[in-house]
Design an enzyme around this catalytic site. Structure first.
Site, PDB file in Angstrom:
ATOM      1  N   LYS A  22       2.163  -5.601   8.300  1.00 12.18           N
ATOM      2  CA  LYS A  22       1.963  -5.259   9.725  1.00 12.18           C
ATOM      3  C   LYS A  22       0.550  -4.785   9.996  1.00 12.18           C
ATOM      4  O   LYS A  22      -0.079  -5.187  10.956  1.00 12.18           O
ATOM      5  CB  LYS A  22       2.867  -4.092  10.151  1.00 12.18           C
ATOM      6  CG  LYS A  22       4.310  -4.373  10.308  1.00 12.18           C
ATOM      7  CD  LYS A  22       5.023  -3.192  10.981  1.00 12.18           C
ATOM      8  CE  LYS A  22       4.927  -1.876  10.254  1.00 12.18           C
ATOM      9  NZ  LYS A  22       5.620  -1.781   8.978  1.00 12.18           N
ATOM     10  N   ARG A  97      10.075   3.789  15.740  1.00  8.35           N
ATOM     11  CA  ARG A  97      10.712   3.586  14.443  1.00  8.35           C
ATOM     12  C   ARG A  97      12.172   4.051  14.441  1.00  8.35           C
ATOM     13  O   ARG A  97      12.849   3.921  13.433  1.00  8.35           O
ATOM     14  CB  ARG A  97       9.951   4.411  13.418  1.00  8.35           C
ATOM     15  CG  ARG A  97       9.481   3.618  12.190  1.00  8.35           C
ATOM     16  CD  ARG A  97       8.581   4.544  11.427  1.00  8.35           C
ATOM     17  NE  ARG A  97       8.205   4.160  10.141  1.00  8.35           N
ATOM     18  CZ  ARG A  97       6.959   3.870   9.774  1.00  8.35           C
ATOM     19  NH1 ARG A  97       6.001   3.766  10.673  1.00  8.35           N
ATOM     20  NH2 ARG A  97       6.670   3.639   8.523  1.00  8.35           N
ATOM     21  N   ARG A 134      -0.249  -1.826  -3.672  1.00  6.35           N
ATOM     22  CA  ARG A 134      -1.246  -1.714  -2.592  1.00  6.35           C
ATOM     23  C   ARG A 134      -2.285  -0.636  -2.885  1.00  6.35           C
ATOM     24  O   ARG A 134      -1.958   0.451  -3.371  1.00  6.35           O
ATOM     25  CB  ARG A 134      -0.502  -1.388  -1.295  1.00  6.35           C
ATOM     26  CG  ARG A 134      -1.406  -1.240  -0.088  1.00  6.35           C
ATOM     27  CD  ARG A 134      -0.637  -1.345   1.178  1.00  6.35           C
ATOM     28  NE  ARG A 134       0.242  -0.206   1.430  1.00  6.35           N
ATOM     29  CZ  ARG A 134       0.928  -0.054   2.548  1.00  6.35           C
ATOM     30  NH1 ARG A 134       0.873  -0.955   3.495  1.00  6.35           N
ATOM     31  NH2 ARG A 134       1.695   0.999   2.719  1.00  6.35           N
ATOM     32  N   ARG A 167      -1.669   5.215  -1.836  1.00  7.39           N
ATOM     33  CA  ARG A 167      -1.028   6.240  -1.005  1.00  7.39           C
ATOM     34  C   ARG A 167       0.078   6.912  -1.812  1.00  7.39           C
ATOM     35  O   ARG A 167       0.814   6.234  -2.517  1.00  7.39           O
ATOM     36  CB  ARG A 167      -0.423   5.586   0.247  1.00  7.39           C
ATOM     37  CG  ARG A 167      -1.403   5.500   1.394  1.00  7.39           C
ATOM     38  CD  ARG A 167      -0.897   4.678   2.531  1.00  7.39           C
ATOM     39  NE  ARG A 167       0.489   4.957   2.918  1.00  7.39           N
ATOM     40  CZ  ARG A 167       1.116   4.331   3.911  1.00  7.39           C
ATOM     41  NH1 ARG A 167       0.490   3.410   4.608  1.00  7.39           N
ATOM     42  NH2 ARG A 167       2.352   4.618   4.217  1.00  7.39           N
ATOM     43  N   ARG A 178      11.745   4.597   1.385  1.00 10.64           N
ATOM     44  CA  ARG A 178      11.225   4.131   2.682  1.00 10.64           C
ATOM     45  C   ARG A 178      11.934   2.859   3.145  1.00 10.64           C
ATOM     46  O   ARG A 178      12.184   2.683   4.335  1.00 10.64           O
ATOM     47  CB  ARG A 178       9.709   3.903   2.592  1.00 10.64           C
ATOM     48  CG  ARG A 178       8.953   5.235   2.535  1.00 10.64           C
ATOM     49  CD  ARG A 178       7.525   5.039   2.093  1.00 10.64           C
ATOM     50  NE  ARG A 178       6.715   4.300   3.032  1.00 10.64           N
ATOM     51  CZ  ARG A 178       5.594   3.666   2.710  1.00 10.64           C
ATOM     52  NH1 ARG A 178       5.162   3.684   1.461  1.00 10.64           N
ATOM     53  NH2 ARG A 178       4.904   3.036   3.620  1.00 10.64           N
TER      54      ARG A 178
HETATM   55  P1  AMP Z   1       3.240   4.000   7.721  1.00  7.94           P
HETATM   56  O1  AMP Z   1       1.781   4.203   7.469  1.00  7.94           O
HETATM   57  O2  AMP Z   1       3.535   3.302   9.020  1.00  7.94           O
HETATM   58  O3  AMP Z   1       3.948   3.351   6.551  1.00  7.94           O
HETATM   59  O4  AMP Z   1       3.892   5.463   7.882  1.00  7.94           O
HETATM   60  C1  AMP Z   1       3.839   6.387   6.816  1.00  7.94           C
HETATM   61  C2  AMP Z   1       4.821   7.493   7.073  1.00  7.94           C
HETATM   62  O5  AMP Z   1       4.462   8.204   8.269  1.00  7.94           O
HETATM   63  C3  AMP Z   1       6.271   7.089   7.271  1.00  7.94           C
HETATM   64  O6  AMP Z   1       6.961   6.876   6.050  1.00  7.94           O
HETATM   65  C4  AMP Z   1       6.807   8.311   8.036  1.00  7.94           C
HETATM   66  O7  AMP Z   1       7.010   9.412   7.182  1.00  7.94           O
HETATM   67  C5  AMP Z   1       5.633   8.648   8.956  1.00  7.94           C
HETATM   68  N1  AMP Z   1       5.715   7.930  10.252  1.00  7.94           N
HETATM   69  C6  AMP Z   1       4.855   6.990  10.734  1.00  7.94           C
HETATM   70  N2  AMP Z   1       5.244   6.548  11.926  1.00  7.94           N
HETATM   71  C7  AMP Z   1       6.392   7.203  12.225  1.00  7.94           C
HETATM   72  C8  AMP Z   1       7.300   7.171  13.319  1.00  7.94           C
HETATM   73  N3  AMP Z   1       7.124   6.333  14.365  1.00  7.94           N
HETATM   74  N4  AMP Z   1       8.374   7.999  13.281  1.00  7.94           N
HETATM   75  C9  AMP Z   1       8.580   8.840  12.257  1.00  7.94           C
HETATM   76  N5  AMP Z   1       7.774   8.919  11.184  1.00  7.94           N
HETATM   77  C10 AMP Z   1       6.683   8.111  11.158  1.00  7.94           C
END
Ligand code: AMP
Length: 220
Positions: A22, A97, A134, A167, A178
């Site tokens: 994404k 989400r 990654r 990360r 996740r």
């Molecule tokens: P990402 O970089 O999109 O994979 O997000 C990393 C982490 O940030 C996720 O595993 C959640 O813990 C938190 N996070 C990001 N976006 C959201 C969201 N819309 N709602 C809740 N937690 C979020």
């Protein structure tokens, strides 16, 4: 969410499991359509880096692979899209989400909003392999992969020379958590937006350019 009176602002929502690509597609769409790429994950990581209250609340939750509470996320997202660069539209990567987030967002955007939702799909096996290998640049956030997209020099970003890191939530045990959270809390959004006839699913087990062209065809 306010559109500053620009009713036709294009709101692009990117759905898909962690590791599906994404973020990389969002970058390409942002460059092509001249729209800001808003990643709630990146915004949270900035907050953690800067030691804000939000960052302190989010850090452990993120490292466990769980979701940060809706109220905190909604506020952070709403603050961001109020910025003038979002006037013509924006790309939401990783938001909404949960169904609760999607409902709040839909209500704020209103019924005549110009919303397009792309659902990026790949098998669990593919996303787990992509995500656990990654590597991300600390400076410009470009992503690489230990096997599939190696940097020219180990540990160094090809683009800006920044340091590459994994990360903390990209380690295999957290990745599985996740993916489970995605299935339970985010996958229902596919139906939510599909019923509103706003969504297109794009299969992502092919080249990035092909995925990008299909995405653009839908967004145009
Ligand atoms: P990402 O970089 O999109 O994979 O997000 C990393 C982490 O940030 C996720 O595993 C959640 O813990 C938190 N996070 C990001 N976006 C959201 C969201 N819309 N709602 C809740 N937690 C979020």
């Amino acid at each position: 969410m306010e559109n500053h009176g620009t009713k036709n602002a294009l709101v692009i929502i990117l759905l898909g499991p962690p590791g599906v690509g994404k973020g990389s597609q969002a970058e390409k769409i942002a460059a092509k359509l001249h729209l800001p790429h808003i990643s709630t994950g990146d915004l949270l990581r900035e907050n953690i880096k800067n030691g804000t209250d939000l960052g302190k609340k989010a850090k452990d939750i993120m490292e466990e692979g769980k979701l940060v509470p809706d109220t905190l996320i909604n506020e952070m997202a709403f603050d961001r899209v109020k910025h003038p660069d979002c006037k013509e539209g924006y790309i939401l990567d990783g938001y909404p989400r949960t169904t609760a987030q999607a409902e709040v967002l839909s209500k704020h955007l209103g019924s005549d909003a110009n919303i397009k939702v792309v659902n990026f799909f790949a098998s669990d096996k593919t996303v787990a392999a992509r995500i656990s290998g990654r590597l991300i640049c600390r400076k410009c956030k470009t992503s690489f992969h230990r096997e599939f997209k190696k940097p020219k020099e180990e540990g160094i970003c090809d683009k800006c020379g920044g340091e590459l890191y994994q990360r903390p939530d990209d380690h295999m045990d957290t990745v599985l958590k996740r993916l489970q959270v995605y299935k339970e809390q985010t996958e229902p959004l596919i139906k939510f937006f599909d019923q509103k006839k706003l969504l297109k699913t794009i299969h992502c087990e092919k080249g990035m350019d092909e995925i990008f062209n299909e995405t653009l065809d839908f967004l145009k």
